[in-house]
Design a protein around this motif. Structure first.
Motif, PDB file in Angstrom:
ATOM      1  N   LYS A 106       7.768   6.705  13.049  1.00 20.39           N
ATOM      2  CA  LYS A 106       8.524   5.497  13.358  1.00 20.39           C
ATOM      3  C   LYS A 106       7.838   4.330  12.671  1.00 20.39           C
ATOM      4  O   LYS A 106       6.641   4.364  12.408  1.00 20.39           O
ATOM      5  CB  LYS A 106       8.556   5.241  14.866  1.00 20.39           C
ATOM      6  N   VAL A 107       8.604   3.292  12.403  1.00 21.06           N
ATOM      7  CA  VAL A 107       8.035   2.061  11.874  1.00 21.06           C
ATOM      8  C   VAL A 107       7.436   1.308  13.052  1.00 21.06           C
ATOM      9  O   VAL A 107       8.131   0.972  14.005  1.00 21.06           O
ATOM     10  CB  VAL A 107       9.102   1.211  11.161  1.00 21.06           C
ATOM     11  N   VAL A 108       6.123   1.051  13.011  1.00 19.39           N
ATOM     12  CA  VAL A 108       5.459   0.416  14.143  1.00 19.39           C
ATOM     13  C   VAL A 108       4.979  -1.002  13.832  1.00 19.39           C
ATOM     14  O   VAL A 108       4.602  -1.733  14.737  1.00 19.39           O
ATOM     15  CB  VAL A 108       4.264   1.261  14.642  1.00 19.39           C
ATOM     16  N   TYR A 109       4.972  -1.383  12.563  1.00 23.20           N
ATOM     17  CA  TYR A 109       4.513  -2.715  12.189  1.00 23.20           C
ATOM     18  C   TYR A 109       5.420  -3.251  11.098  1.00 23.20           C
ATOM     19  O   TYR A 109       5.643  -2.596  10.083  1.00 23.20           O
ATOM     20  CB  TYR A 109       3.065  -2.654  11.700  1.00 23.20           C
ATOM     21  N   VAL A 110       5.951  -4.451  11.301  1.00 30.68           N
ATOM     22  CA  VAL A 110       6.816  -5.108  10.304  1.00 30.68           C
ATOM     23  C   VAL A 110       6.379  -6.549  10.178  1.00 30.68           C
ATOM     24  O   VAL A 110       6.269  -7.258  11.177  1.00 30.68           O
ATOM     25  CB  VAL A 110       8.302  -5.035  10.716  1.00 30.68           C
ATOM     26  N   GLU A 111       6.122  -6.973   8.950  1.00 26.38           N
ATOM     27  CA  GLU A 111       5.777  -8.369   8.684  1.00 26.38           C
ATOM     28  C   GLU A 111       6.576  -8.818   7.462  1.00 26.38           C
ATOM     29  O   GLU A 111       6.501  -8.197   6.404  1.00 26.38           O
ATOM     30  CB  GLU A 111       4.277  -8.506   8.383  1.00 26.38           C
ATOM     31  N   GLU A 112       7.354  -9.871   7.623  1.00 26.39           N
ATOM     32  CA  GLU A 112       8.129 -10.377   6.497  1.00 26.39           C
ATOM     33  C   GLU A 112       7.197 -11.155   5.576  1.00 26.39           C
ATOM     34  O   GLU A 112       6.423 -12.016   6.020  1.00 26.39           O
ATOM     35  CB  GLU A 112       9.254 -11.283   6.981  1.00 26.39           C
ATOM     36  N   LEU A 113       7.278 -10.876   4.293  1.00 29.12           N
ATOM     37  CA  LEU A 113       6.416 -11.520   3.312  1.00 29.12           C
ATOM     38  C   LEU A 113       7.140 -12.724   2.718  1.00 29.12           C
ATOM     39  O   LEU A 113       8.327 -12.657   2.421  1.00 29.12           O
ATOM     40  CB  LEU A 113       6.034 -10.543   2.209  1.00 29.12           C
ATOM     41  N   THR A 114       6.431 -13.812   2.537  1.00 26.87           N
ATOM     42  CA  THR A 114       7.020 -14.994   1.934  1.00 26.87           C
ATOM     43  C   THR A 114       6.871 -14.918   0.421  1.00 26.87           C
ATOM     44  O   THR A 114       5.821 -14.505  -0.090  1.00 26.87           O
ATOM     45  CB  THR A 114       6.333 -16.267   2.457  1.00 26.87           C
ATOM     46  N   PRO A 115       7.902 -15.325  -0.310  1.00 25.61           N
ATOM     47  CA  PRO A 115       7.811 -15.278  -1.771  1.00 25.61           C
ATOM     48  C   PRO A 115       6.850 -16.339  -2.294  1.00 25.61           C
ATOM     49  O   PRO A 115       6.710 -17.406  -1.709  1.00 25.61           O
ATOM     50  CB  PRO A 115       9.239 -15.541  -2.233  1.00 25.61           C
ATOM     51  N   VAL A 116       6.204 -16.032  -3.387  1.00 21.58           N
ATOM     52  CA  VAL A 116       5.273 -16.957  -4.010  1.00 21.58           C
ATOM     53  C   VAL A 116       6.039 -17.808  -5.016  1.00 21.58           C
ATOM     54  O   VAL A 116       6.707 -17.292  -5.906  1.00 21.58           O
ATOM     55  CB  VAL A 116       4.128 -16.190  -4.726  1.00 21.58           C
ATOM     56  N   GLU A 117       5.941 -19.109  -4.856  1.00 21.90           N
ATOM     57  CA  GLU A 117       6.611 -20.031  -5.765  1.00 21.90           C
ATOM     58  C   GLU A 117       5.780 -20.121  -7.043  1.00 21.90           C
ATOM     59  O   GLU A 117       4.575 -20.310  -6.995  1.00 21.90           O
ATOM     60  CB  GLU A 117       6.749 -21.420  -5.129  1.00 21.90           C
ATOM     61  N   PHE A 120       6.024  20.549   0.519  1.00 18.92           N
ATOM     62  CA  PHE A 120       5.588  19.987   1.804  1.00 18.92           C
ATOM     63  C   PHE A 120       5.373  18.477   1.750  1.00 18.92           C
ATOM     64  O   PHE A 120       5.780  17.770   2.681  1.00 18.92           O
ATOM     65  CB  PHE A 120       4.326  20.688   2.296  1.00 18.92           C
ATOM     66  N   PRO A 121       4.766  17.895   0.693  1.00 24.62           N
ATOM     67  CA  PRO A 121       4.655  16.426   0.653  1.00 24.62           C
ATOM     68  C   PRO A 121       6.007  15.726   0.670  1.00 24.62           C
ATOM     69  O   PRO A 121       6.116  14.606   1.160  1.00 24.62           O
ATOM     70  CB  PRO A 121       3.915  16.170  -0.658  1.00 24.62           C
ATOM     71  N   LYS A 122       7.038  16.342   0.152  1.00 22.79           N
ATOM     72  CA  LYS A 122       8.373  15.752   0.203  1.00 22.79           C
ATOM     73  C   LYS A 122       8.873  15.637   1.638  1.00 22.79           C
ATOM     74  O   LYS A 122       9.654  14.752   1.959  1.00 22.79           O
ATOM     75  CB  LYS A 122       9.364  16.591  -0.614  1.00 22.79           C
ATOM     76  N   TRP A 123       8.434  16.522   2.520  1.00 23.20           N
ATOM     77  CA  TRP A 123       8.839  16.483   3.924  1.00 23.20           C
ATOM     78  C   TRP A 123       8.363  15.189   4.574  1.00 23.20           C
ATOM     79  O   TRP A 123       9.106  14.548   5.319  1.00 23.20           O
ATOM     80  CB  TRP A 123       8.286  17.705   4.650  1.00 23.20           C
ATOM     81  N   ILE A 124       7.142  14.768   4.291  1.00 23.74           N
ATOM     82  CA  ILE A 124       6.608  13.524   4.848  1.00 23.74           C
ATOM     83  C   ILE A 124       7.387  12.338   4.299  1.00 23.74           C
ATOM     84  O   ILE A 124       7.715  11.402   5.039  1.00 23.74           O
ATOM     85  CB  ILE A 124       5.105  13.415   4.540  1.00 23.74           C
ATOM     86  N   GLU A 125       7.704  12.369   3.011  1.00 27.14           N
ATOM     87  CA  GLU A 125       8.484  11.289   2.411  1.00 27.14           C
ATOM     88  C   GLU A 125       9.876  11.206   3.039  1.00 27.14           C
ATOM     89  O   GLU A 125      10.394  10.118   3.276  1.00 27.14           O
ATOM     90  CB  GLU A 125       8.588  11.521   0.909  1.00 27.14           C
ATOM     91  N   MET A 126      10.482  12.342   3.331  1.00 26.04           N
ATOM     92  CA  MET A 126      11.794  12.357   3.977  1.00 26.04           C
ATOM     93  C   MET A 126      11.711  11.761   5.377  1.00 26.04           C
ATOM     94  O   MET A 126      12.614  11.030   5.803  1.00 26.04           O
ATOM     95  CB  MET A 126      12.344  13.778   4.038  1.00 26.04           C
ATOM     96  N   GLN A 127      10.639  12.042   6.112  1.00 26.52           N
ATOM     97  CA  GLN A 127      10.473  11.470   7.449  1.00 26.52           C
ATOM     98  C   GLN A 127      10.282   9.958   7.373  1.00 26.52           C
ATOM     99  O   GLN A 127      10.792   9.217   8.220  1.00 26.52           O
ATOM    100  CB  GLN A 127       9.290  12.118   8.151  1.00 26.52           C
ATOM    101  N   GLN A 128       9.546   9.474   6.368  1.00 28.70           N
ATOM    102  CA  GLN A 128       9.367   8.035   6.199  1.00 28.70           C
ATOM    103  C   GLN A 128      10.701   7.362   5.887  1.00 28.70           C
ATOM    104  O   GLN A 128      11.005   6.300   6.439  1.00 28.70           O
ATOM    105  CB  GLN A 128       8.352   7.753   5.090  1.00 28.70           C
ATOM    106  N   ASN A 129      11.494   7.980   5.019  1.00 26.45           N
ATOM    107  CA  ASN A 129      12.817   7.421   4.701  1.00 26.45           C
ATOM    108  C   ASN A 129      13.697   7.354   5.936  1.00 26.45           C
ATOM    109  O   ASN A 129      14.380   6.352   6.169  1.00 26.45           O
ATOM    110  CB  ASN A 129      13.494   8.257   3.613  1.00 26.45           C
ATOM    111  N   ARG A 130      13.682   8.390   6.734  1.00 23.87           N
ATOM    112  CA  ARG A 130      14.486   8.411   7.957  1.00 23.87           C
ATOM    113  C   ARG A 130      14.019   7.326   8.935  1.00 23.87           C
ATOM    114  O   ARG A 130      14.834   6.663   9.583  1.00 23.87           O
ATOM    115  CB  ARG A 130      14.400   9.784   8.617  1.00 23.87           C
ATOM    116  N   ALA A 131      12.719   7.111   9.049  1.00 26.27           N
ATOM    117  CA  ALA A 131      12.194   6.084   9.947  1.00 26.27           C
ATOM    118  C   ALA A 131      12.623   4.691   9.491  1.00 26.27           C
ATOM    119  O   ALA A 131      13.002   3.856  10.313  1.00 26.27           O
ATOM    120  CB  ALA A 131      10.674   6.174  10.010  1.00 26.27           C
ATOM    121  N   ILE A 132      12.604   4.440   8.184  1.00 28.46           N
ATOM    122  CA  ILE A 132      13.045   3.143   7.656  1.00 28.46           C
ATOM    123  C   ILE A 132      14.532   2.950   7.920  1.00 28.46           C
ATOM    124  O   ILE A 132      14.965   1.884   8.370  1.00 28.46           O
ATOM    125  CB  ILE A 132      12.742   3.039   6.149  1.00 28.46           C
ATOM    126  N   GLN A 133      15.325   3.969   7.674  1.00 28.73           N
ATOM    127  CA  GLN A 133      16.769   3.864   7.879  1.00 28.73           C
ATOM    128  C   GLN A 133      17.104   3.623   9.344  1.00 28.73           C
ATOM    129  O   GLN A 133      18.002   2.840   9.651  1.00 28.73           O
ATOM    130  CB  GLN A 133      17.460   5.123   7.372  1.00 28.73           C
TER     131      GLN A 133
END
Length: 89
Positions: free
Chosen positions: A77-88, A23-36
């Motif tokens: 669904k993915v509801v929040y996206v923030e691009e992270l800046t790399p640390v120099e 059952f925990p794999k089902w949630i992971e599969m839904q997260q993967n599908r939302a990202i894709q």
């Protein structure tokens, strides 16, 4: 007859236990599908892991990292996206 019913219950218990354990794999599969669906990528083009801050995840995609969050409703669904800046360094 008792032996057959015992074997039947053993098989039903084994199959039911396997389904419950996966059952925990089902949630992971839904997260993967939302990202894709949100980023329009294939399964082998990204990686993500739990950030540990407010149920957030870090997504690595094409030399860019994003902080993402998923909805709590079904379907995920993915509801929040923030691009992270790399640390120099």
């Amino acid at each position: 007859m008792i032996i057959l019913s015992g074997i039947f219950l053993l098989v039903v218990g084994g199959v039911g236990g396997y389904q419950l354990a996966s059952f925990p794999k089902w949630i992971e599969m839904q997260q993967n599908r939302a990202i894709q669906n949100h980023f329009h990528v294939k399964a082998n083009e990204y990686t993500y892991f739990v950030e540990g801050v407010e149920d957030g995840f870090i997504l690595s995609l094409q030399d860019t990292e994003y902080r993402i969050k998923f909805s709590s409703n079904k379907p995920l669904k993915v509801v929040y996206v923030e691009e992270l800046t790399p640390v120099e360094g």
